[in-house]
Enzyme design. Sequence first.
Site, PDB file in Angstrom:
ATOM      1  N   LYS A 178     -20.731  47.594 -31.058  1.00  0.00           N
ATOM      2  CA  LYS A 178     -21.207  48.844 -30.423  1.00  0.00           C
ATOM      3  C   LYS A 178     -20.027  49.755 -30.061  1.00  0.00           C
ATOM      4  O   LYS A 178     -20.066  50.951 -30.358  1.00  0.00           O
ATOM      5  CB  LYS A 178     -22.035  48.537 -29.168  1.00  0.00           C
ATOM      6  CG  LYS A 178     -23.281  47.714 -29.460  1.00  0.00           C
ATOM      7  CD  LYS A 178     -24.216  47.653 -28.269  1.00  0.00           C
ATOM      8  CE  LYS A 178     -23.678  46.831 -27.105  1.00  0.00           C
ATOM      9  NZ  LYS A 178     -23.615  45.368 -27.350  1.00  0.00           N
ATOM     10  N   ARG A 192     -30.011  47.416 -20.245  1.00  0.00           N
ATOM     11  CA  ARG A 192     -29.845  46.026 -20.640  1.00  0.00           C
ATOM     12  C   ARG A 192     -30.966  45.143 -20.073  1.00  0.00           C
ATOM     13  O   ARG A 192     -30.995  43.950 -20.334  1.00  0.00           O
ATOM     14  CB  ARG A 192     -28.518  45.535 -20.082  1.00  0.00           C
ATOM     15  CG  ARG A 192     -27.532  45.027 -21.106  1.00  0.00           C
ATOM     16  CD  ARG A 192     -26.307  44.568 -20.330  1.00  0.00           C
ATOM     17  NE  ARG A 192     -25.350  43.890 -21.146  1.00  0.00           N
ATOM     18  CZ  ARG A 192     -24.282  44.472 -21.696  1.00  0.00           C
ATOM     19  NH1 ARG A 192     -24.078  45.756 -21.577  1.00  0.00           N
ATOM     20  NH2 ARG A 192     -23.440  43.736 -22.385  1.00  0.00           N
ATOM     21  N   ARG A 234     -11.910  39.337 -30.873  1.00  0.00           N
ATOM     22  CA  ARG A 234     -11.603  40.422 -29.939  1.00  0.00           C
ATOM     23  C   ARG A 234     -10.779  39.910 -28.748  1.00  0.00           C
ATOM     24  O   ARG A 234      -9.914  40.613 -28.233  1.00  0.00           O
ATOM     25  CB  ARG A 234     -12.923  41.025 -29.442  1.00  0.00           C
ATOM     26  CG  ARG A 234     -12.756  42.131 -28.437  1.00  0.00           C
ATOM     27  CD  ARG A 234     -14.072  42.803 -28.149  1.00  0.00           C
ATOM     28  NE  ARG A 234     -14.928  41.990 -27.305  1.00  0.00           N
ATOM     29  CZ  ARG A 234     -16.168  42.331 -26.965  1.00  0.00           C
ATOM     30  NH1 ARG A 234     -16.699  43.425 -27.439  1.00  0.00           N
ATOM     31  NH2 ARG A 234     -16.885  41.569 -26.182  1.00  0.00           N
TER      32      ARG A 234
HETATM   33  P1  ADP Z   1     -20.536  43.344 -24.484  1.00  0.00           P
HETATM   34  O1  ADP Z   1     -21.091  44.472 -25.303  1.00  0.00           O
HETATM   35  O2  ADP Z   1     -19.481  42.581 -25.188  1.00  0.00           O
HETATM   36  O3  ADP Z   1     -21.590  42.473 -23.909  1.00  0.00           O
HETATM   37  P2  ADP Z   1     -19.947  45.185 -22.274  1.00  0.00           P
HETATM   38  O4  ADP Z   1     -18.589  45.758 -22.215  1.00  0.00           O
HETATM   39  O5  ADP Z   1     -21.053  46.082 -22.674  1.00  0.00           O
HETATM   40  O6  ADP Z   1     -19.785  43.929 -23.227  1.00  0.00           O
HETATM   41  O7  ADP Z   1     -20.343  44.550 -20.861  1.00  0.00           O
HETATM   42  C1  ADP Z   1     -19.549  43.587 -20.212  1.00  0.00           C
HETATM   43  C2  ADP Z   1     -20.266  43.027 -18.991  1.00  0.00           C
HETATM   44  O8  ADP Z   1     -20.500  44.085 -18.018  1.00  0.00           O
HETATM   45  C3  ADP Z   1     -21.655  42.440 -19.232  1.00  0.00           C
HETATM   46  O9  ADP Z   1     -21.606  41.099 -19.685  1.00  0.00           O
HETATM   47  C4  ADP Z   1     -22.282  42.583 -17.839  1.00  0.00           C
HETATM   48  O10 ADP Z   1     -21.832  41.589 -16.970  1.00  0.00           O
HETATM   49  C5  ADP Z   1     -21.741  43.912 -17.340  1.00  0.00           C
HETATM   50  N1  ADP Z   1     -22.671  45.016 -17.708  1.00  0.00           N
HETATM   51  C6  ADP Z   1     -22.434  45.993 -18.630  1.00  0.00           C
HETATM   52  N2  ADP Z   1     -23.495  46.815 -18.737  1.00  0.00           N
HETATM   53  C7  ADP Z   1     -24.433  46.349 -17.872  1.00  0.00           C
HETATM   54  C8  ADP Z   1     -25.761  46.735 -17.515  1.00  0.00           C
HETATM   55  N3  ADP Z   1     -26.367  47.781 -18.095  1.00  0.00           N
HETATM   56  N4  ADP Z   1     -26.421  46.019 -16.579  1.00  0.00           N
HETATM   57  C9  ADP Z   1     -25.849  44.977 -15.983  1.00  0.00           C
HETATM   58  N5  ADP Z   1     -24.624  44.540 -16.270  1.00  0.00           N
HETATM   59  C10 ADP Z   1     -23.903  45.205 -17.201  1.00  0.00           C
END
Ligand code: ADP
Length: 190
Positions: free
Chosen positions: A14, A89, A128
Amino acid sequence: MKYYVLFGPPGAGKGTQATAMVEKYNLHHISTGALLRKEIAAGTELGLQAKALIEKGCLVPDEVVEGMIENEFKNVTGVDGFLLDGFPRTLPQAEALDNILTKTSEEVTATVSIMIPDAMIMERIKGRAIKEGRADDASEDIINNRIATYHNQTEPLIEYYRKTRKYHEIDGAGTIEEVRDRIFSVMDKF
Ligand code: ADP
């Protein structure tokens, strides 16, 4: 304004694809993961709370990320739309997003979903981890918990967006350019 949701399991690519998407369609990229990591780096109260959860592979509370999203919508101008990466999410977050947009008579334009199998998730995140050194990429247990969190809490969103015909799935296997072109062919329709 266009509101695109970039959807997919952790490691689907993404972040990589978001860069090309925002450039081509003049969008503002909102990555809740990146915003949270910024809070952690700055050592804020919010960052401190988020850190413990993120490092276990759990989600942070819905209200926290919802507040962040609303702030970004308010503060950013001069773009044709927004690209939401990592949000929503959970089902409550998707409902909250709809409520936020309804206030200004707007709606989600489309959900672009990058799909890869679980085995590929592990492989890509491990790659990564070497490059970026993210704490939540560090161990197989944490990654497995994130995969489980994705299946339990995030996957139900597929049905949510399918119902309103906003769900567009693309195959995330292949080169960065191949996946990018598949995404562009979906987005060109809007
Ligand atoms: P990835 O796409 O590798 O899962 P992200 O950078 O999008 O990683 O997110 C890293 C972490 O941040 C998630 O595992 C979660 O703990 C937190 N996080 C990110 N976005 C959300 C969200 N919309 N709601 C709750 N927690 C979030």
